[in-house]
Design an enzyme around this catalytic site. Structure first.
Site, short mmCIF file in Angstrom:
data_model
loop_
_atom_site.label_atom_id
_atom_site.label_comp_id
_atom_site.label_asym_id
_atom_site.label_seq_id
_atom_site.Cartn_x
_atom_site.Cartn_y
_atom_site.Cartn_z
N ASP A 130 -12.02 3.99 4.70
CA ASP A 130 -11.34 3.91 6.00
C ASP A 130 -11.98 4.98 6.90
O ASP A 130 -12.94 4.70 7.63
CB ASP A 130 -9.82 4.13 5.78
CG ASP A 130 -9.00 4.28 7.05
OD1 ASP A 130 -9.57 4.34 8.14
OD2 ASP A 130 -7.74 4.37 6.98
N ASP A 184 -3.43 4.66 -0.81
CA ASP A 184 -4.25 5.26 0.26
C ASP A 184 -4.05 6.77 0.23
O ASP A 184 -2.93 7.25 0.44
CB ASP A 184 -3.83 4.69 1.62
CG ASP A 184 -4.70 5.19 2.77
OD1 ASP A 184 -5.66 5.96 2.53
OD2 ASP A 184 -4.42 4.82 3.93
N LYS A 207 0.86 -1.19 0.00
CA LYS A 207 0.00 0.00 0.00
C LYS A 207 0.89 1.23 0.00
O LYS A 207 1.76 1.36 0.86
CB LYS A 207 -0.89 -0.04 1.24
CG LYS A 207 -1.53 1.28 1.64
CD LYS A 207 -2.62 1.04 2.67
CE LYS A 207 -2.59 2.09 3.76
NZ LYS A 207 -3.65 1.87 4.77
O1 LIG Z 1 1.23 0.48 9.43
C1 LIG Z 1 0.19 0.88 9.93
O2 LIG Z 1 -0.07 0.76 11.16
C2 LIG Z 1 -0.82 1.56 9.05
C3 LIG Z 1 -0.33 2.87 8.62
C4 LIG Z 1 -1.41 3.69 7.98
O3 LIG Z 1 -1.65 3.52 6.80
C5 LIG Z 1 -2.05 4.72 8.79
C6 LIG Z 1 -1.33 5.17 9.88
C7 LIG Z 1 -1.82 6.17 10.68
C8 LIG Z 1 -3.04 6.72 10.40
C9 LIG Z 1 -3.79 6.28 9.31
C10 LIG Z 1 -3.32 5.26 8.52
C11 LIG Z 1 -4.23 4.77 7.43
O4 LIG Z 1 -4.43 3.58 7.18
O5 LIG Z 1 -4.88 5.61 6.81
MG LIG Z 2 -6.18 4.59 5.49
#
Ligand SMILES: O=C(O)CCC(=O)c1ccccc1C(=O)O
Ligand SMILES: [Mg+2]
Length: 369
Positions: free
Chosen positions: A240, A190, A163
């Site tokens: 999300d 993302d 991702k």
């Molecule tokens: O490695 C991880 O814990 C996910 C990292 C990540 O994408 C994320 C981390 C902090 C806040 C939002 C997100 C997200 O998924 O949008």
């Molecule tokens: Mg996300």
């Protein structure tokens, strides 16, 4: 089940590498750790995934501490419960929002309840998988070349899905070069709400790269705009930030706002609500995966337990402890082999919190009776 005391600790762990998204750059992780202790002296553990800044969502470490201290912990200490489901369904149902704070306390009670039953948290939630597939979330880097290097390293580690964080200007060229270098890897992007419908051309350009999905391209609080966008793209949209509850999931499915949902236990108010969203999505043929919030091992353990449910069919963001921290606060640490994590079958979360390591990273502790 009677809770005798709750201990709140505020911890800070340094990230091995800064994590950059469309909403900012993070060097360390401050979070609240909850330990709920029963009258027989059994401890249940969970962490609150709210961040220091209200950039991913509106909750912060401080707002969560306030909710926990002034509302949630007192309510829990004054009431006896038979089952953790009663926490979201009865005890906290009159308190609006603040899902990450609620999920943290509920999660500690789920771990405690499972330990009392001498059962794994995964099995009590209805988990069926013995191993879960995992992917990685790769932040925004200084260059496309350094992104390609990270992908190469994670590919060698065995991760099953890649991702990439994107934002306008760090998107089309990035995805184009990565796809040319790796034509077949399971790849997704993302945006953390960095686009609007005005940028349809950019989103359309991303539609040609066989992405598994594009996560939360548009506003964090708008499932209507996502319902406008989804029919214009071949690529599935995954929500999300927009999904906080079973009702949100039902509405998004009804409107056609997404074809995939990412569950974060904290964002939806806990494990009980996560399981309800799981069942709804399973009925509607909406695949799930478990998102991440740069958790310590304790939150990671909760993510592993929920991911063992059958409709978590896509690899999640719960990567190995060693990608985030010089040392984690659980024993053993979370490890990934051939892109999978083995779901522990020991009671509760199945990993032992290390009191020694927890003490080392604790900035502040308070006990409530
Ligand atoms: O490695 C991880 O814990 C996910 C990292 C990540 O994408 C994320 C981390 C902090 C806040 C939002 C997100 C997200 O998924 O949008
Ligand atoms: Mg996300």
């Amino acid at each position: 089940m009677k809770i005798k005391q709750v201990v709140m600790r505020q911890l800070k762990l340094d990230l091995l590498y800064p994590f950059v998204t469309s909403f900012g750059k993070q060097y360390d992780r401050e979070f609240i750790l909850i330990e709920a202790i029963s009258d027989e002296g059994i401890s249940g553990w969970a962490e609150c995934v709210a961040m220091v800044d209200p950039f991913y969502n509106e909750e912060t470490v401080k707002t969560s501490w306030h909710l926990l201290e002034d509302f949630l912990i007192p309510t829990l200490l004054q009431n006896e419960i038979e089952h953790p489901d009663e926490i979201s369904e009865k005890l906290f149902s009159h308190i609006r929002g603040n899902y990450m704070a609620k999920a943290a306390l509920e999660g500690a009670i789920w771990d405690l309840y499972a330990k009392k039953q001498k059962a794994s948290l995964a099995s009590l939630l209805g988990g069926t998988k013995k191993k879960i597939d995992v992917g990685v979330s790769i932040g925004i880097k200084d260059s496309i070349d350094s992104t390609l290097e990270v992908i190469q390293a994670r590919l060698q580690d065995g991760y099953k899905r890649f991702k990439l964080k994107i934002k306008p200007g760090w998107d089309i060229e990035l995805i184009d070069k990565v796809r040319k270098a790796y034509p077949d890897i399971p790849l997704m992007a993302d945006a953390n709400s960095a686009y609007t419908l005005e940028e349809m051309d950019r989103l359309k350009a991303l539609d040609d790269y066989n992405l598994m999905m594009i996560e939360q391209p548009l506003a964090y609080n708008d499932i209507i705009v996502h319902a406008e966008l989804q029919p214009k793209l071949k690529t599935p949209i995954c929500l999300d930030e927009s999904i906080h509850s079973l009702a949100d999931a039902r509405n998004a499915i009804k409107l056609g706002s997404c074809k995939i949902i990412n569950i974060k236990i904290g964002r939806v108010g806990g494990l009980t609500e996560s399981r309800k969203i799981h069942d709804l999505c399973q009925e509607h043929g909406i695949p799930l995966w478990c998102g991440g919030m740069l958790e310590s091992g304790i939150g990671r353990a909760h993510n592993i337990a929920i991911t063992s449910l059958p409709n978590f069919t896509l690899p999640g963001d719960t990567a190995a402890s060693s990608l985030y921290w010089t040392e984690d606060i659980i024993e053993p640490e979370v490890t990934v082999e051939n892109g999978t994590i083995t779901v522990p079958d020991a009671p509760g979360i199945g990993y032992e919190p290390s009191l020694e390591k927890i003490a080392k990273y604790t900035m502040y502790t308070k006990t409530y009776k």
